[in-house]
Design a protein around this motif. Structure first.
Motif, PDB file in Angstrom:
ATOM      1  N   ASP A  41      -3.762  -2.853  19.837  1.00  0.00           N
ATOM      2  CA  ASP A  41      -2.330  -2.731  19.521  1.00  0.00           C
ATOM      3  C   ASP A  41      -2.065  -3.083  18.062  1.00  0.00           C
ATOM      4  OD1 ASP A  41      -1.847  -2.061  22.144  1.00  0.00           O
ATOM      5  OD2 ASP A  41      -1.034  -4.027  22.714  1.00  0.00           O
ATOM      6  N   LEU A  42      -2.731  -4.119  17.598  1.00  0.00           N
ATOM      7  CA  LEU A  42      -2.533  -4.546  16.215  1.00  0.00           C
ATOM      8  C   LEU A  42      -3.001  -3.464  15.234  1.00  0.00           C
ATOM      9  CD1 LEU A  42      -1.789  -6.640  14.079  1.00  0.00           C
ATOM     10  CD2 LEU A  42      -4.009  -7.733  14.450  1.00  0.00           C
ATOM     11  N   LEU A  43      -4.179  -2.921  15.480  1.00  0.00           N
ATOM     12  CA  LEU A  43      -4.695  -1.842  14.613  1.00  0.00           C
ATOM     13  C   LEU A  43      -3.754  -0.648  14.605  1.00  0.00           C
ATOM     14  CD1 LEU A  43      -8.528  -1.537  15.302  1.00  0.00           C
ATOM     15  CD2 LEU A  43      -7.410  -1.952  13.098  1.00  0.00           C
ATOM     16  N   LEU A  66       0.803  -1.229   0.000  1.00  0.00           N
ATOM     17  CA  LEU A  66       0.000   0.000   0.000  1.00  0.00           C
ATOM     18  C   LEU A  66       0.840   1.286   0.000  1.00  0.00           C
ATOM     19  CD1 LEU A  66      -3.160   0.621   2.170  1.00  0.00           C
ATOM     20  CD2 LEU A  66      -1.433   2.380   1.852  1.00  0.00           C
ATOM     21  N   PRO A  67       1.814   1.439   0.888  1.00  0.00           N
ATOM     22  CA  PRO A  67       2.532   2.730   0.917  1.00  0.00           C
ATOM     23  C   PRO A  67       3.276   3.011  -0.377  1.00  0.00           C
ATOM     24  CG  PRO A  67       2.960   1.453   2.914  1.00  0.00           C
ATOM     25  CD  PRO A  67       2.279   0.525   1.946  1.00  0.00           C
ATOM     26  N   SER A 126       0.386   2.754  12.071  1.00  0.00           N
ATOM     27  CA  SER A 126       1.636   3.522  12.151  1.00  0.00           C
ATOM     28  C   SER A 126       2.688   2.989  11.181  1.00  0.00           C
ATOM     29  CB  SER A 126       2.170   3.561  13.586  1.00  0.00           C
ATOM     30  OG  SER A 126       2.526   2.277  14.044  1.00  0.00           O
ATOM     31  N   ILE A 127       2.762   1.676  11.035  1.00  0.00           N
ATOM     32  CA  ILE A 127       3.741   1.105  10.088  1.00  0.00           C
ATOM     33  C   ILE A 127       3.454   1.589   8.662  1.00  0.00           C
ATOM     34  CG2 ILE A 127       4.359  -1.072   8.895  1.00  0.00           C
ATOM     35  CD1 ILE A 127       5.881  -0.752  11.500  1.00  0.00           C
ATOM     36  N   LEU A 128       2.192   1.538   8.275  1.00  0.00           N
ATOM     37  CA  LEU A 128       1.851   1.946   6.904  1.00  0.00           C
ATOM     38  C   LEU A 128       2.057   3.448   6.701  1.00  0.00           C
ATOM     39  CD1 LEU A 128      -1.336  -0.204   6.173  1.00  0.00           C
ATOM     40  CD2 LEU A 128       1.014  -0.647   5.445  1.00  0.00           C
ATOM     41  N   ASN A 181       5.535  -7.237  14.631  1.00  0.00           N
ATOM     42  CA  ASN A 181       6.624  -6.965  15.571  1.00  0.00           C
ATOM     43  C   ASN A 181       6.284  -5.759  16.430  1.00  0.00           C
ATOM     44  OD1 ASN A 181       9.338  -5.149  15.902  1.00  0.00           O
ATOM     45  ND2 ASN A 181       9.752  -7.308  16.319  1.00  0.00           N
ATOM     46  N   ARG A 182       5.821  -4.706  15.796  1.00  0.00           N
ATOM     47  CA  ARG A 182       5.497  -3.498  16.557  1.00  0.00           C
ATOM     48  C   ARG A 182       4.376  -3.756  17.569  1.00  0.00           C
ATOM     49  NH1 ARG A 182       5.379   2.249  13.784  1.00  0.00           N
ATOM     50  NH2 ARG A 182       7.602   1.755  13.856  1.00  0.00           N
ATOM     51  N   ALA A 183       3.422  -4.599  17.190  1.00  0.00           N
ATOM     52  CA  ALA A 183       2.306  -4.916  18.086  1.00  0.00           C
ATOM     53  C   ALA A 183       2.696  -5.942  19.150  1.00  0.00           C
ATOM     54  CB  ALA A 183       1.125  -5.429  17.271  1.00  0.00           C
TER      55      ALA A 183
END
Ligand SMILES: [Zn+2]
Length: 279
Positions: free
Chosen positions: A197-199, A4-5, A204-206, A177-179
């Motif tokens: 956390d997952l959302l 996507l990004p 934030s990653i995207l 990983n971030r979540a």
């Protein structure tokens, strides 16, 4: 694979470069790449680009009369603007769109796989977009993460374009990983706070990846994106959360990268069979 990004940033660049230009012709350079029979590409000739956007990992060129071209770059596709359009047929060439002012947009594919494709859609035809899930930013996706009790493994679920459109192997590794979630956990196994956390991690990653991608200089798009990820493709490098070396689980065609300390309570995931024990 551009996700996507990368596709969003690419669509923004092309929107600026192509909107208002009339399509002069489509030069088919890879003969299995056009996925539609009707309308024929020739029916687009003379039509003006009204805008370039994105849906999931598809680039969408909108033309007058409600016609659209979709392009999917698959694993190693890439686009280049040519000014003026060339007449060459480079290795892996898929198609060249030539515009009235002489600008060319070349789609080509690196490596040996031939999976990049393009579609010509008439008014109202959604083509492959019809079966895509919501975008990660849509409320429908947030609802799914908050309420669904799927038992599918997260790293598989989140890459499924019918579930959510635009996420692939790279950003799913980074987001999990971030979540702080195991790639082999399922939605059913998650507490409400973990779902939030997952959302938040996906969002934030995207958005960070999009910010980075918008700063791209040089090539219009890049088939090799491996160095842009935080954990994906970084087995053995330090986890961005805790500094421990990252681990991987290898599959036939890809690998999943994760941190044992942050994501799996210290357990090393050796294979699918072992991973079932860790939900
Ligand atoms: Zn860690």
């Amino acid at each position: 694979m551009p996700e996507l990004p990368e596709m969003q940033a690419l669509s923004e660049r092309l929107d600026g470069a192509l909107t208002g230009k009339a399509l002069a012709r489509c030069d088919l350079l890879g003969f299995t790449s056009l996925k539609t029979v009707s309308p024929a590409p020739v029916e687009l000739e003379g039509r003006t680009v009204e805008g370039v956007g994105r849906r999931g990992k598809y680039l969408v060129l909108a033309f007058g009369g409600g016609m659209r071209i979709l392009v999917h770059l698959s694993q190693a596709g890439r686009m280049d603007l040519e000014s003026p359009a060339k007449a060459t047929k480079p290795r892996g060439a898929v198609v060249r769109f030539v515009f009235g002012d002489g600008t060319g947009l070349l789609v080509r594919e690196f490596g040996t796989q031939r999976k990049a494709g393009w579609w010509v859609l008439g008014p109202g035809d959604e083509g492959p977009l019809a079966t895509l899930g919501p975008e990660p930013g849509d409320e429908a996706f947030a609802d799914l993460i908050r309420r669904d009790d799927s038992t599918r493994q997260l790293h598989t679920l989140l890459r499924n374009q019918h579930v959510v459109a635009g996420i692939g192997r790279g950003h799913v590794d980074d987001a999990l990983n971030r979540a702080g979630l195991s790639p082999f956990a399922s939605l059913k196994s998650l507490a409400p706070a973990q779902r939030e956390d997952l959302l938040a991690a996906i969002e934030s990653i995207l958005s960070e990846a999009l910010t980075l991608e918008r700063t791209r200089t040089g090539a219009l798009s890049d088939a090799k994106l491996g160095d842009r990820f935080l954990v994906h493709n970084r087995t053995g490098e330090p986890c961005p959360r805790c500094g421990q070396p990252l681990h991987r689980v290898s599959f036939e065609s890809h690998e999943v990268v994760y941190c044992t300390a942050c994501q799996t309570k210290g357990k090393v995931l050796a294979d699918r069979r072992l991973s079932r024990l860790l939900r």
